[in-house]
Scaffold this motif. Structure first.
Motif, PDB file in Angstrom:
ATOM      1  N   VAL A   1    -107.573-156.223  -6.789  1.00 48.56           N
ATOM      2  CA  VAL A   1    -108.376-155.154  -6.808  1.00 48.56           C
ATOM      3  C   VAL A   1    -107.187-154.254  -7.027  1.00 48.56           C
ATOM      4  CG1 VAL A   1    -110.138-155.782  -4.960  1.00 48.56           C
ATOM      5  CG2 VAL A   1    -107.773-154.856  -4.534  1.00 48.56           C
ATOM      6  N   ALA A   2    -106.014-154.321  -7.111  1.00 51.37           N
ATOM      7  CA  ALA A   2    -105.614-152.914  -7.686  1.00 51.37           C
ATOM      8  C   ALA A   2    -105.552-153.012  -9.042  1.00 51.37           C
ATOM      9  CB  ALA A   2    -103.509-153.226  -7.656  1.00 51.37           C
ATOM     10  N   SER A   3    -105.256-151.825 -10.133  1.00 49.91           N
ATOM     11  CA  SER A   3    -104.734-151.876 -11.394  1.00 49.91           C
ATOM     12  C   SER A   3    -103.957-151.810 -12.101  1.00 49.91           C
ATOM     13  CB  SER A   3    -106.157-150.628 -12.255  1.00 49.91           C
ATOM     14  OG  SER A   3    -105.585-149.779 -11.068  1.00 49.91           O
ATOM     15  N   ASP A   4    -103.126-151.857 -11.070  1.00 44.89           N
ATOM     16  CA  ASP A   4    -101.751-150.875 -11.381  1.00 44.89           C
ATOM     17  C   ASP A   4    -100.845-152.171 -11.195  1.00 44.89           C
ATOM     18  OD1 ASP A   4    -102.090-149.856  -9.457  1.00 44.89           O
ATOM     19  OD2 ASP A   4    -100.416-148.287  -9.636  1.00 44.89           O
ATOM     20  N   PHE A   5     -99.604-152.091 -10.962  1.00 46.55           N
ATOM     21  CA  PHE A   5     -98.731-153.010 -10.359  1.00 46.55           C
ATOM     22  C   PHE A   5     -97.085-152.456  -9.622  1.00 46.55           C
ATOM     23  CE2 PHE A   5     -96.576-152.467 -14.465  1.00 46.55           C
ATOM     24  CZ  PHE A   5     -95.122-152.051 -14.455  1.00 46.55           C
ATOM     25  N   LYS A   6     -96.895-152.878  -8.711  1.00 43.98           N
ATOM     26  CA  LYS A   6     -96.002-152.323  -8.182  1.00 43.98           C
ATOM     27  C   LYS A   6     -94.272-153.026  -7.844  1.00 43.98           C
ATOM     28  CE  LYS A   6     -98.269-149.015  -6.169  1.00 43.98           C
ATOM     29  NZ  LYS A   6     -99.057-147.763  -7.197  1.00 43.98           N
ATOM     30  N   SER A   7     -93.157-152.191  -8.491  1.00 47.59           N
ATOM     31  CA  SER A   7     -92.445-153.503  -8.927  1.00 47.59           C
ATOM     32  C   SER A   7     -90.538-152.973  -7.801  1.00 47.59           C
ATOM     33  CB  SER A   7     -92.003-153.372  -9.888  1.00 47.59           C
ATOM     34  OG  SER A   7     -91.285-152.426 -10.438  1.00 47.59           O
ATOM     35  N   SER A   8     -89.936-153.572  -7.470  1.00 48.72           N
ATOM     36  CA  SER A   8     -88.863-153.683  -6.772  1.00 48.72           C
ATOM     37  C   SER A   8     -87.849-154.054  -7.994  1.00 48.72           C
ATOM     38  CB  SER A   8     -88.898-154.209  -5.722  1.00 48.72           C
ATOM     39  OG  SER A   8     -87.790-153.539  -5.248  1.00 48.72           O
ATOM     40  N   GLN A   9     -87.159-153.289  -7.988  1.00 52.41           N
ATOM     41  CA  GLN A   9     -85.981-153.938  -9.160  1.00 52.41           C
ATOM     42  C   GLN A   9     -83.820-153.715  -7.870  1.00 52.41           C
ATOM     43  OE1 GLN A   9     -85.610-152.477 -12.761  1.00 52.41           O
ATOM     44  NE2 GLN A   9     -84.053-151.534 -11.605  1.00 52.41           N
ATOM     45  N   VAL A  10     -83.534-154.583  -8.158  1.00 54.89           N
ATOM     46  CA  VAL A  10     -82.306-155.008  -8.405  1.00 54.89           C
ATOM     47  C   VAL A  10     -81.026-155.237  -8.963  1.00 54.89           C
ATOM     48  CG1 VAL A  10     -82.129-155.554  -5.586  1.00 54.89           C
ATOM     49  CG2 VAL A  10     -81.558-157.332  -7.744  1.00 54.89           C
ATOM     50  N   THR A  11     -80.115-153.911  -8.990  1.00 52.87           N
ATOM     51  CA  THR A  11     -79.483-154.521 -11.036  1.00 52.87           C
ATOM     52  C   THR A  11     -78.230-155.775 -10.544  1.00 52.87           C
ATOM     53  OG1 THR A  11     -79.764-152.209 -11.022  1.00 52.87           O
ATOM     54  CG2 THR A  11     -77.458-153.434 -12.543  1.00 52.87           C
ATOM     55  N   LEU A  12     -77.450-156.672 -11.480  1.00 51.42           N
ATOM     56  CA  LEU A  12     -76.322-157.550 -10.979  1.00 51.42           C
ATOM     57  C   LEU A  12     -75.547-157.078 -10.826  1.00 51.42           C
ATOM     58  CD1 LEU A  12     -78.671-160.888 -11.317  1.00 51.42           C
ATOM     59  CD2 LEU A  12     -78.136-159.413  -9.170  1.00 51.42           C
ATOM     60  N   LYS A  13     -74.244-157.403 -10.165  1.00 50.48           N
ATOM     61  CA  LYS A  13     -72.944-156.690 -10.594  1.00 50.48           C
ATOM     62  C   LYS A  13     -72.111-157.956 -10.131  1.00 50.48           C
ATOM     63  CE  LYS A  13     -69.028-154.039  -9.526  1.00 50.48           C
ATOM     64  NZ  LYS A  13     -68.226-152.799  -8.164  1.00 50.48           N
ATOM     65  N   LEU A  14     -71.887-158.755 -11.539  1.00 51.79           N
ATOM     66  CA  LEU A  14     -71.056-160.336 -11.261  1.00 51.79           C
ATOM     67  C   LEU A  14     -69.536-159.362 -10.985  1.00 51.79           C
ATOM     68  CD1 LEU A  14     -71.388-162.838 -12.746  1.00 51.79           C
ATOM     69  CD2 LEU A  14     -70.578-161.860 -14.347  1.00 51.79           C
ATOM     70  N   LEU A  15     -69.071-160.738 -10.245  1.00 52.90           N
ATOM     71  CA  LEU A  15     -67.569-159.947  -9.099  1.00 52.90           C
ATOM     72  C   LEU A  15     -67.015-161.969 -10.633  1.00 52.90           C
ATOM     73  CD1 LEU A  15     -67.791-160.019  -5.501  1.00 52.90           C
ATOM     74  CD2 LEU A  15     -67.947-158.630  -7.898  1.00 52.90           C
ATOM     75  N   TYR A  16     -66.204-162.196 -11.070  1.00 53.81           N
ATOM     76  CA  TYR A  16     -65.497-163.075 -11.682  1.00 53.81           C
ATOM     77  C   TYR A  16     -63.957-162.768 -11.511  1.00 53.81           C
ATOM     78  CZ  TYR A  16     -65.340-160.204 -15.771  1.00 53.81           C
ATOM     79  OH  TYR A  16     -64.851-158.725 -16.319  1.00 53.81           O
ATOM     80  N   LYS A  17     -63.545-164.621 -11.337  1.00 58.08           N
ATOM     81  CA  LYS A  17     -62.187-164.983 -11.563  1.00 58.08           C
ATOM     82  C   LYS A  17     -61.229-164.205 -13.257  1.00 58.08           C
ATOM     83  CE  LYS A  17     -62.534-169.396 -12.801  1.00 58.08           C
ATOM     84  NZ  LYS A  17     -61.570-170.768 -12.217  1.00 58.08           N
ATOM     85  N   PRO A  18     -60.145-163.883 -12.670  1.00 60.56           N
ATOM     86  CA  PRO A  18     -59.401-163.451 -14.381  1.00 60.56           C
ATOM     87  C   PRO A  18     -59.893-164.004 -15.405  1.00 60.56           C
ATOM     88  CG  PRO A  18     -58.154-162.514 -12.062  1.00 60.56           C
ATOM     89  CD  PRO A  18     -59.165-164.143 -11.931  1.00 60.56           C
ATOM     90  N   GLU A  19     -59.806-163.678 -17.065  1.00 61.33           N
ATOM     91  CA  GLU A  19     -59.254-163.983 -17.971  1.00 61.33           C
ATOM     92  C   GLU A  19     -58.536-163.290 -18.225  1.00 61.33           C
ATOM     93  OE1 GLU A  19     -63.530-162.613 -19.934  1.00 61.33           O
ATOM     94  OE2 GLU A  19     -64.756-164.453 -18.481  1.00 61.33           O
ATOM     95  N   ILE A  20     -57.631-164.868 -19.028  1.00 62.22           N
ATOM     96  CA  ILE A  20     -56.542-164.416 -19.327  1.00 62.22           C
ATOM     97  C   ILE A  20     -56.110-164.768 -20.830  1.00 62.22           C
ATOM     98  CG2 ILE A  20     -53.904-164.859 -18.698  1.00 62.22           C
ATOM     99  CD1 ILE A  20     -54.602-164.904 -15.993  1.00 62.22           C
ATOM    100  N   LYS A  21     -54.987-163.772 -21.339  1.00 60.17           N
ATOM    101  CA  LYS A  21     -55.340-164.518 -22.850  1.00 60.17           C
ATOM    102  C   LYS A  21     -53.328-163.688 -23.350  1.00 60.17           C
ATOM    103  CE  LYS A  21     -55.370-163.150 -27.633  1.00 60.17           C
ATOM    104  NZ  LYS A  21     -56.314-163.398 -28.400  1.00 60.17           N
ATOM    105  N   VAL A  22     -51.943-164.674 -23.360  1.00 60.69           N
ATOM    106  CA  VAL A  22     -50.835-164.254 -23.827  1.00 60.69           C
ATOM    107  C   VAL A  22     -50.479-164.644 -24.934  1.00 60.69           C
ATOM    108  CG1 VAL A  22     -48.457-164.745 -22.919  1.00 60.69           C
ATOM    109  CG2 VAL A  22     -50.796-165.100 -21.417  1.00 60.69           C
ATOM    110  N   THR A  23     -50.134-163.779 -25.058  1.00 66.08           N
ATOM    111  CA  THR A  23     -49.595-162.874 -26.670  1.00 66.08           C
ATOM    112  C   THR A  23     -48.242-162.872 -26.603  1.00 66.08           C
ATOM    113  OG1 THR A  23     -50.282-160.789 -26.526  1.00 66.08           O
ATOM    114  CG2 THR A  23     -51.629-161.900 -27.475  1.00 66.08           C
ATOM    115  N   GLN A  24     -47.358-163.346 -28.046  1.00 61.29           N
ATOM    116  CA  GLN A  24     -46.474-163.015 -28.193  1.00 61.29           C
ATOM    117  C   GLN A  24     -46.164-162.649 -29.547  1.00 61.29           C
ATOM    118  OE1 GLN A  24     -44.399-166.665 -28.968  1.00 61.29           O
ATOM    119  NE2 GLN A  24     -42.178-165.799 -30.170  1.00 61.29           N
ATOM    120  N   SER A  25     -45.326-161.409 -29.460  1.00 65.12           N
ATOM    121  CA  SER A  25     -45.143-160.366 -30.218  1.00 65.12           C
ATOM    122  C   SER A  25     -43.685-161.053 -31.212  1.00 65.12           C
ATOM    123  CB  SER A  25     -44.626-158.999 -29.880  1.00 65.12           C
ATOM    124  OG  SER A  25     -43.052-159.257 -29.332  1.00 65.12           O
ATOM    125  N   LYS A  26     -43.966-161.439 -32.209  1.00 62.48           N
ATOM    126  CA  LYS A  26     -43.196-161.633 -33.297  1.00 62.48           C
ATOM    127  C   LYS A  26     -41.450-160.793 -32.685  1.00 62.48           C
ATOM    128  CE  LYS A  26     -46.319-162.783 -37.197  1.00 62.48           C
ATOM    129  NZ  LYS A  26     -46.654-163.017 -37.755  1.00 62.48           N
TER     130      LYS A  26
END
Length: 181
Positions: free
Chosen positions: A93-118
């Motif tokens: 019977v409703a002509s519109d909709f109702k919504s509820s929303q969450v925003t995900l905050k992702l927790l993740y382990k470190p991503e690593i890149k090692v570089t060597q200078s010349k």
């Protein structure tokens, strides 16, 4: 995590929820109305999400109002970070909709890149070689350690390591950066 929609009330708009990368997470939504509310889930792109647990709907004792509950399970990945997940409630019977929303905050382990200078003049005994450790994580990296052939090196600059090449050239040496959050 529980999201709620009751009549015209929307309880959790804009709420941020911390989720761990790769770990199954459950989101639950509840709506009350008459006639029985129908629920569906949408991701931040508007795509419909599959409902893992069937809708549960029950008539509230002593009323003509129905409560409907729906659950989804997700296994968060990098692309889910800062993505909105919506639960949308409609009824016949409703002509519109109702919504509820969450925003995900992702927790993740470190991503690593090692570089060597010349180094200037090559890699001969007495030359200094610089290594840099680039890390990215949520929450942010709080500790970095350096290892040479699996032996921990004395404390150095957090994200940079200077090594003086000894009498034997460092061929085959393994330099490792370990980051923690």
């Amino acid at each position: 995590m529980t999201m709620g929609i009751v009549g015209v009330e929307v309880d959790t708009v804009g709420e941020e929820v911390e989720v761990v990368e790769g770990r199954e997470e459950e989101l639950q939504c509840m709506a009350e109305g008459r006639p029985r509310p129908e629920l569906e889930w949408r991701d931040g792109n508007g795509d419909r999400l599959p409902v893992i647990e069937d809708l549960k709907s029950m008539k509230l004792y002593g009323t003509k109002t129905f409560r409907t509950i729906s659950m989804i399970k997700i296994i968060p990945r990098k692309e889910h970070d800062k993505q909105n997940i919506s639960c949308i409630s409609t009824n016949s019977v409703a002509s519109d909709f109702k919504s509820s929303q969450v925003t995900l905050k992702l927790l993740y382990k470190p991503e690593i890149k090692v570089t060597q200078s010349k180094t200037k003049g090559g890699e001969k005994p007495g030359d200094t070689v610089q290594f840099n450790c680039f890390s990215k994580a949520t929450p942010r990296v709080t500790d970095i350690e350096w290892f040479l052939n699996d032996e921990k090196l004395p404390e150095e600059s957090r994200d940079m390591l200077l090594l003086k090449i000894g009498r034997t050239v460092m061929n085959g040496a393994i330099i490792k950066c370990v980051a923690r959050n």
